[in-house]
Design a protein around this motif. Sequence first.
Motif, PDB file in Angstrom:
ATOM      1  N   VAL A  30       1.023  -1.395  -0.115  1.00 35.61           N
ATOM      2  CA  VAL A  30       0.046  -0.309   0.193  1.00 35.61           C
ATOM      3  C   VAL A  30       0.736   1.397   0.439  1.00 35.61           C
ATOM      4  CG1 VAL A  30      -1.302   1.570   1.610  1.00 35.61           C
ATOM      5  CG2 VAL A  30      -1.850  -1.250   1.154  1.00 35.61           C
ATOM      6  N   SER A  31       0.428   1.929  -0.997  1.00 31.79           N
ATOM      7  CA  SER A  31       1.195   3.312  -0.779  1.00 31.79           C
ATOM      8  C   SER A  31       0.107   4.061  -1.180  1.00 31.79           C
ATOM      9  CB  SER A  31       2.411   3.174  -1.922  1.00 31.79           C
ATOM     10  OG  SER A  31       1.779   3.316  -3.138  1.00 31.79           O
ATOM     11  N   LEU A  43      -0.656   6.518   1.507  1.00 32.39           N
ATOM     12  CA  LEU A  43      -2.081   6.473   2.714  1.00 32.39           C
ATOM     13  C   LEU A  43      -1.537   7.981   3.235  1.00 32.39           C
ATOM     14  CD1 LEU A  43      -1.916   2.990   4.279  1.00 32.39           C
ATOM     15  CD2 LEU A  43      -3.813   4.387   3.117  1.00 32.39           C
ATOM     16  N   SER A  89      -8.092   2.317  10.793  1.00 33.93           N
ATOM     17  CA  SER A  89      -6.343   2.758  11.477  1.00 33.93           C
ATOM     18  C   SER A  89      -6.252   3.317  13.020  1.00 33.93           C
ATOM     19  CB  SER A  89      -6.700   4.218  10.906  1.00 33.93           C
ATOM     20  OG  SER A  89      -7.554   5.311  10.815  1.00 33.93           O
ATOM     21  N   GLN A 106      -1.830  -5.515   9.381  1.00 36.35           N
ATOM     22  CA  GLN A 106      -1.180  -4.588   8.781  1.00 36.35           C
ATOM     23  C   GLN A 106       0.063  -4.373   9.464  1.00 36.35           C
ATOM     24  OE1 GLN A 106      -3.166  -0.739   9.096  1.00 36.35           O
ATOM     25  NE2 GLN A 106      -1.974   0.616   7.569  1.00 36.35           N
ATOM     26  N   LYS A 150       2.858  -1.129   9.246  1.00 35.71           N
ATOM     27  CA  LYS A 150       2.472  -0.206   9.256  1.00 35.71           C
ATOM     28  C   LYS A 150       3.650   0.210   8.698  1.00 35.71           C
ATOM     29  CE  LYS A 150      -1.861   0.830  12.183  1.00 35.71           C
ATOM     30  NZ  LYS A 150      -1.575   1.973  12.992  1.00 35.71           N
ATOM     31  N   ASN A 165       6.152  -0.850   7.528  1.00 38.96           N
ATOM     32  CA  ASN A 165       6.217  -1.271   5.367  1.00 38.96           C
ATOM     33  C   ASN A 165       5.005  -1.788   4.258  1.00 38.96           C
ATOM     34  OD1 ASN A 165       9.127  -2.743   6.009  1.00 38.96           O
ATOM     35  ND2 ASN A 165       8.439  -4.596   7.248  1.00 38.96           N
ATOM     36  N   ASN A 166       3.980  -0.346   5.234  1.00 37.82           N
ATOM     37  CA  ASN A 166       3.122  -0.336   4.375  1.00 37.82           C
ATOM     38  C   ASN A 166       2.235  -1.560   3.840  1.00 37.82           C
ATOM     39  OD1 ASN A 166       3.122   2.315   5.161  1.00 37.82           O
ATOM     40  ND2 ASN A 166       4.577   2.466   3.662  1.00 37.82           N
TER      41      ASN A 166
END
Length: 127
Positions: free
Chosen positions: A24-25, A27, A53, A71, A73, A75-76
């Motif tokens: 994911v990028s 955010l 979140s 998730q 977080k 390392n997304n």
Amino acid sequence: QVQLLESGGGSVQAGGSLRLSCAVSGLTSSAYCLGWFRQAPGKEREGVAVLDSKGWETYIDSVKDRFTISQDKANNILYLQMNNLEPEDSAMFYCTAHLGETCPWNRVPSKSYFPDWGQGTQVIVSS
């Protein structure tokens, strides 16, 4: 706009496990709702699990106690751990994102709630 790239699909026998990943990028908001959907041939795309979140998770009944959304977080990466897979789980799996607010309380939103989608990863479960 959020960019999403799924991986980890494959073919397994019933009762087996797979872990799907979604890079994911984008955010850009501190509040968001991330999710996994699936679509079998000839069927509507349905939500499977969401995570927001604040860390709240929600699942559809058919995958509760078998699937886990999580998730990383740092390392997304968004994950979907799928255990005790059934042939009915066979589908293209997509990750998705909604920025600006946490997930609706205690339900998996419909696909119209999510503006950003990955390209999907195929899961095939044989009996």
